[in-house]
Design an enzyme around this catalytic site. Sequence first.
Site, PDB file in Angstrom:
ATOM      1  N   TYR A 145     -12.833  21.573 -27.046  1.00  0.00           N
ATOM      2  CA  TYR A 145     -11.692  22.453 -25.989  1.00  0.00           C
ATOM      3  C   TYR A 145     -12.620  23.250 -24.865  1.00  0.00           C
ATOM      4  O   TYR A 145     -12.024  23.697 -24.018  1.00  0.00           O
ATOM      5  CB  TYR A 145     -10.845  23.185 -26.546  1.00  0.00           C
ATOM      6  CG  TYR A 145      -9.587  22.083 -27.447  1.00  0.00           C
ATOM      7  CD1 TYR A 145      -9.981  20.959 -27.340  1.00  0.00           C
ATOM      8  CD2 TYR A 145      -8.918  22.643 -28.224  1.00  0.00           C
ATOM      9  CE1 TYR A 145      -9.098  20.028 -28.243  1.00  0.00           C
ATOM     10  CE2 TYR A 145      -7.930  21.977 -28.883  1.00  0.00           C
ATOM     11  CZ  TYR A 145      -8.266  20.623 -28.820  1.00  0.00           C
ATOM     12  OH  TYR A 145      -7.206  19.695 -29.534  1.00  0.00           O
ATOM     13  N   LYS A 195     -17.029  15.591 -39.662  1.00  0.00           N
ATOM     14  CA  LYS A 195     -17.555  14.069 -39.602  1.00  0.00           C
ATOM     15  C   LYS A 195     -19.013  13.854 -39.970  1.00  0.00           C
ATOM     16  O   LYS A 195     -19.480  13.143 -38.715  1.00  0.00           O
ATOM     17  CB  LYS A 195     -16.729  13.500 -38.213  1.00  0.00           C
ATOM     18  CG  LYS A 195     -16.660  12.022 -38.052  1.00  0.00           C
ATOM     19  CD  LYS A 195     -15.735  11.312 -39.166  1.00  0.00           C
ATOM     20  CE  LYS A 195     -15.684   9.673 -38.956  1.00  0.00           C
ATOM     21  NZ  LYS A 195     -15.347   8.925 -40.100  1.00  0.00           N
ATOM     22  N   ASP A 227     -11.109  11.718 -41.233  1.00  0.00           N
ATOM     23  CA  ASP A 227     -10.354  10.506 -41.502  1.00  0.00           C
ATOM     24  C   ASP A 227      -9.782  10.412 -42.817  1.00  0.00           C
ATOM     25  O   ASP A 227      -8.530  10.412 -43.141  1.00  0.00           O
ATOM     26  CB  ASP A 227     -10.767   9.133 -41.183  1.00  0.00           C
ATOM     27  CG  ASP A 227     -12.262   9.131 -41.352  1.00  0.00           C
ATOM     28  OD1 ASP A 227     -12.992  10.340 -42.205  1.00  0.00           O
ATOM     29  OD2 ASP A 227     -13.014   7.933 -41.483  1.00  0.00           O
ATOM     30  N   ASP A 251      -6.611  21.086 -35.003  1.00  0.00           N
ATOM     31  CA  ASP A 251      -5.385  21.108 -34.168  1.00  0.00           C
ATOM     32  C   ASP A 251      -4.571  20.012 -34.640  1.00  0.00           C
ATOM     33  O   ASP A 251      -3.322  19.929 -34.759  1.00  0.00           O
ATOM     34  CB  ASP A 251      -5.670  20.979 -32.599  1.00  0.00           C
ATOM     35  CG  ASP A 251      -4.382  20.836 -31.618  1.00  0.00           C
ATOM     36  OD1 ASP A 251      -3.447  21.148 -31.979  1.00  0.00           O
ATOM     37  OD2 ASP A 251      -4.817  20.770 -30.363  1.00  0.00           O
ATOM     38  N   ASP A 255      -0.506  19.923 -37.426  1.00  0.00           N
ATOM     39  CA  ASP A 255       0.480  19.141 -37.149  1.00  0.00           C
ATOM     40  C   ASP A 255       0.776  18.102 -38.056  1.00  0.00           C
ATOM     41  O   ASP A 255       2.180  17.896 -38.202  1.00  0.00           O
ATOM     42  CB  ASP A 255       0.270  18.590 -35.712  1.00  0.00           C
ATOM     43  CG  ASP A 255       0.767  19.425 -34.460  1.00  0.00           C
ATOM     44  OD1 ASP A 255       0.404  20.781 -34.618  1.00  0.00           O
ATOM     45  OD2 ASP A 255       0.782  19.054 -33.365  1.00  0.00           O
TER      46      ASP A 255
END
Length: 366
Positions: A145, A195, A227, A251, A255
């Site tokens: 970001y 990751k 994942d 992020d 959610d």
Amino acid sequence: MPEAKRSRVVLLPGDGIGREVVAEAVRVLEMVARQAGVVLEMEEHPVGGAAYDSVSEPLPQKTFEAARAADAVLLGAVGTPRHDGLPRHLRPEQALLGLRQGLGVYANLRPVRLHPALLQASPLRPDVVGGTDLLIVRELTGGLYFGSPRGVSGEGDERLATNTMAYTVAEIRRIARVAFEAARGRRRKVTSVDKANILEVSQLWREVVSDTAREYPDVLLEHLYVDNAAMQLLARPRDFDVVLTENTFGDILSDEAAMLAGGIGMLPSASLGEGPGLYEPVHGSAPEIAGRGIANPLAAILSAAMLLRHSLGLPREAARVEEAVGRVLDDGARTADLARPGQKSIGTRDMGDVVCGALERGRRAS
């Protein structure tokens, strides 16, 4: 007689349902502050699409300066479809990124707790989701970001879009310490999500987190690929205590984790770091229901509780707010997003009323 403690809180209602839910959080803040003998000086400023509509920029300098000078900032939400066509630097979401970076709030705390009364509100089976109580610690001012270079270059089929994920050792270590310190006050377990089988950034992340863990021998550390973490959050949510991860992964995972708590309308957040804390519900602006008076204000009210605890040094008052929310849920109060089929729901203002009523009853009982 000693002078009452005074604290300055800047309100940034923003867009969509932001104004509606912040209004209820403010009512709660005013009530508990009055009962605690604390003077709250609250002032409102525009941000996001609302600011663009008035001054043609999403984060006016006056708004930013007010936020920087405050003891705490309570944000509603930013973003509306009307502004989606604006250049990137003028879109409402840039106000949020600018606030995070400008205030130096690098640690985002997102508690995810399923209240027993909402067991049936989660789409997961009760035997899987019951007892969920975890904290997501998300790095907030680095990664994709904020990394550079970024942008779009070239022409035609050769146009190339670039974003850069980048972290320094210092950035990783400081957010890791936040997670380990938080775990010491909970169940003493940190799950670091990366990751590292693919990304060099994640390989450094894992190395630094593992090294930092040596400072906390009383805290168990485990590593998961993102994942797998996404799957395990739904398969065994009770096994998680503190989840530590970088900006983009955090992020997305937070959610997803909202479904563990019965819906995104229940998730508060605190962004902490170098400057005043920034507090906001996780749910976003929800423009499709804005102005209808049906939005769930509980995430904003719980964000106000985090503000009381982390920025104003009022842990007792924060606990009172959280207990009041628990009582109204136990009593069956539900906004439309929490109600089961056939169950009566109440509006935004009504939910604020019942939380304030529970606070008053709790004060009298004590």
